[in-house]
Design a protein around this motif. Structure first.
Motif, PDB file in Angstrom:
ATOM      1  N   ALA A  51      -8.904   3.883   8.088  1.00  8.22           N
ATOM      2  CA  ALA A  51      -9.547   4.934   6.294  1.00  8.22           C
ATOM      3  C   ALA A  51      -8.250   5.629   5.980  1.00  8.22           C
ATOM      4  O   ALA A  51      -8.138   5.449   4.744  1.00  8.22           O
ATOM      5  N   VAL A  52      -8.033   6.853   7.106  1.00 10.38           N
ATOM      6  CA  VAL A  52      -6.883   7.126   7.035  1.00 10.38           C
ATOM      7  C   VAL A  52      -5.446   6.536   7.035  1.00 10.38           C
ATOM      8  O   VAL A  52      -4.825   6.700   6.064  1.00 10.38           O
ATOM      9  N   GLY A  53      -5.463   5.684   7.614  1.00  7.85           N
ATOM     10  CA  GLY A  53      -4.145   4.671   8.080  1.00  7.85           C
ATOM     11  C   GLY A  53      -3.764   3.511   6.437  1.00  7.85           C
ATOM     12  O   GLY A  53      -2.879   4.055   5.822  1.00  7.85           O
ATOM     13  N   ILE A  54      -4.777   3.636   5.481  1.00  7.94           N
ATOM     14  CA  ILE A  54      -4.965   2.882   4.130  1.00  7.94           C
ATOM     15  C   ILE A  54      -4.452   3.303   3.934  1.00  7.94           C
ATOM     16  O   ILE A  54      -3.246   3.453   1.979  1.00  7.94           O
ATOM     17  N   VAL A  55      -5.539   5.041   3.133  1.00  4.14           N
ATOM     18  CA  VAL A  55      -4.355   5.950   2.585  1.00  4.14           C
ATOM     19  C   VAL A  55      -3.298   6.239   2.691  1.00  4.14           C
ATOM     20  O   VAL A  55      -1.977   6.276   1.485  1.00  4.14           O
ATOM     21  N   CYS A  56      -3.000   6.471   3.644  1.00  2.00           N
ATOM     22  CA  CYS A  56      -0.924   6.804   4.231  1.00  2.00           C
ATOM     23  C   CYS A  56      -0.467   5.785   3.794  1.00  2.00           C
ATOM     24  O   CYS A  56       0.821   5.558   3.467  1.00  2.00           O
ATOM     25  N   ALA A  57      -0.592   4.387   4.236  1.00  2.00           N
ATOM     26  CA  ALA A  57       0.376   3.121   3.916  1.00  2.00           C
ATOM     27  C   ALA A  57       0.520   2.915   2.416  1.00  2.00           C
ATOM     28  O   ALA A  57       1.304   2.615   2.463  1.00  2.00           O
ATOM     29  N   VAL A  58       0.041   3.044   1.665  1.00  2.00           N
ATOM     30  CA  VAL A  58      -0.137   2.897   0.441  1.00  2.00           C
ATOM     31  C   VAL A  58       1.324   3.210  -0.608  1.00  2.00           C
ATOM     32  O   VAL A  58       2.328   2.646  -0.483  1.00  2.00           O
ATOM     33  N   PRO A  59       1.431   4.717  -0.545  1.00  2.00           N
ATOM     34  CA  PRO A  59       2.665   4.815  -0.624  1.00  2.00           C
ATOM     35  C   PRO A  59       3.377   5.089   0.346  1.00  2.00           C
ATOM     36  O   PRO A  59       4.858   4.905  -0.457  1.00  2.00           O
ATOM     37  N   THR A  60       4.084   4.756   1.448  1.00  2.00           N
ATOM     38  CA  THR A  60       4.902   4.619   1.800  1.00  2.00           C
ATOM     39  C   THR A  60       4.730   3.094   2.349  1.00  2.00           C
ATOM     40  O   THR A  60       6.617   3.022   2.209  1.00  2.00           O
ATOM     41  N   VAL A  61       4.329   2.436   2.277  1.00  2.00           N
ATOM     42  CA  VAL A  61       5.265   0.736   2.291  1.00  2.00           C
ATOM     43  C   VAL A  61       5.518   0.554   0.018  1.00  2.00           C
ATOM     44  O   VAL A  61       6.416  -0.525   0.175  1.00  2.00           O
ATOM     45  N   ILE A  62       5.715   1.677  -0.634  1.00  2.00           N
ATOM     46  CA  ILE A  62       5.608   1.114  -1.978  1.00  2.00           C
ATOM     47  C   ILE A  62       6.968   1.732  -2.024  1.00  2.00           C
ATOM     48  O   ILE A  62       8.044   1.339  -2.488  1.00  2.00           O
ATOM     49  N   LEU A  63       7.176   2.937  -1.495  1.00  2.00           N
ATOM     50  CA  LEU A  63       8.906   3.760  -1.349  1.00  2.00           C
ATOM     51  C   LEU A  63       9.337   3.051  -0.627  1.00  2.00           C
ATOM     52  O   LEU A  63      10.418   3.316  -0.855  1.00  2.00           O
ATOM     53  N   ALA A  64       9.598   2.119   0.708  1.00  2.00           N
ATOM     54  CA  ALA A  64       9.947   1.975   1.710  1.00  2.00           C
ATOM     55  C   ALA A  64      10.267   0.903   1.552  1.00  2.00           C
ATOM     56  O   ALA A  64      11.524  -0.020   1.606  1.00  2.00           O
TER      57      ALA A  64
END
Length: 307
Positions: A16-29
């Motif tokens: 769950a934490v990984g998904i929360v961290c991943a969404v904005p990270t994937v969009i920006l990177a």
């Protein structure tokens, strides 16, 4: 899985934490950085053979030749050979990609949940070995191709041979990168960094990220970074698990991805596949991986503050 086990992190909470961290990270990177960097990369020319192989560019797009045309001469035979092949359904293609991942995850679960004397654990451990798992994915893909498309064994063999021609040089370069990676690991530089990091007095999430980043950079192996960082920071959080452990798993994973450069096999795969110079590959592969790493750390720290 190694980090979660070593840090006693809860699987569901970590995902769950990984998904929360991943969404904005994937969009920006991903798309955001791509739109900015694309105009600044000049003359990137992927290998023409690879482009043709993966996009079908240059294949005959017209209707299938009739039997009369196909037997009319060498030219007609050539046109018949280059007609488009029937595509594999997306679901089957995705399944073929996920087979190795599933096998490796099953191995991790078996090593965590099953007794060492269990035959099932032994079987799943063998099936989850990376080379065995990748071989399983290949065999599944071959089976899907033979059954779904009704292709003969000879056609499949020819297709496999042709697929190797365009990537042979890349495989040799990756092999060289792997050799360089092993030289760095044997030099003991990873142990030196790990020893120096033990005396650092910084936030445990930042420390885990930094150790994984430096070890991955110096040894060319994300796995080395994750395993070593987990072993170093595990005593600092005890056995309580909880949100801190899950955030630390994310931070260590993010750190292992950063500064992906010439001693990483993936760097050369991207560089050679897209026909990039070292500078262009650094602006794309290295920059994107480092963005993911830094943004992942930032999200982990933000969640730790909000929590």
């Amino acid at each position: 899985m190694t980090a979660m086990t070593g840090l006693h992190a809860d699987l569901g909470l970590t995902l769950a934490v990984g998904i929360v961290c991943a969404v904005p990270t994937v969009i920006l990177a991903g798309p955001v950085y791509a739109r900015w960097i694309a105009p600044r990369l000049a003359d990137v020319r992927p290998d023409a053979t690879l482009v043709t192989q993966f996009t079908g560019a240059g294949r005959h797009a017209g209707p299938e030749p009739t039997p009369a045309v196909a037997s009319a001469g060498p030219g007609a035979q050539h046109r018949d050979e280059i007609r488009p092949r029937a595509g594999v359904p997306t679901g089957l293609a995705v399944t073929a990609v996920l087979v190795p991942v599933a096998l490796m995850l099953l191995r991790a679960v078996a090593e965590t949940a099953l007794d060492e004397s269990s035959r099932l654990r032994a079987a799943l451990t063998f099936a989850g070995e990376p080379l065995v798992a990748m071989g399983g994915g290949l065999l599944f893909a071959l089976g899907v191709t033979l059954v779904h498309q009704g292709r003969s064994g000879e056609e499949t063999r020819t297709s496999l041979n042709d697929s190797l021609k365009s990537v042979a040089t890349i495989l040799l370069i990756i092999g060289g990168g792997g050799a360089f990676n092993q030289v760095l690991q044997d030099s003991g530089i990873g142990d030196a960094i790990a020893s120096a990091a033990k005396g650092a007095h910084v936030n445990v999430i930042v420390l885990g990220w930094l150790i994984a980043l430096l070890l991955s950079l110096t040894t060319g192996s994300a796995t080395v970074g994750i395993v070593s960082a987990t072993g170093i920071v595990a005593p600092l959080i005890g056995t309580g698990g909880g949100l801190e452990a899950s955030l630390l798993v994310v931070a260590i994973g993010a750190g292992s991805l950063g500064l992906n450069y010439v001693n990483h096999a993936g760097f050369w795969l991207v560089k050679e596949s897209f026909g990039m110079s070292l500078t262009q590959a650094a602006k794309t592969q290295t920059a994107v991986q480092t963005l993911v790493s830094v943004l992942g750390l930032g999200m982990a720290l933000l969640l730790s503050i909000l929590a």
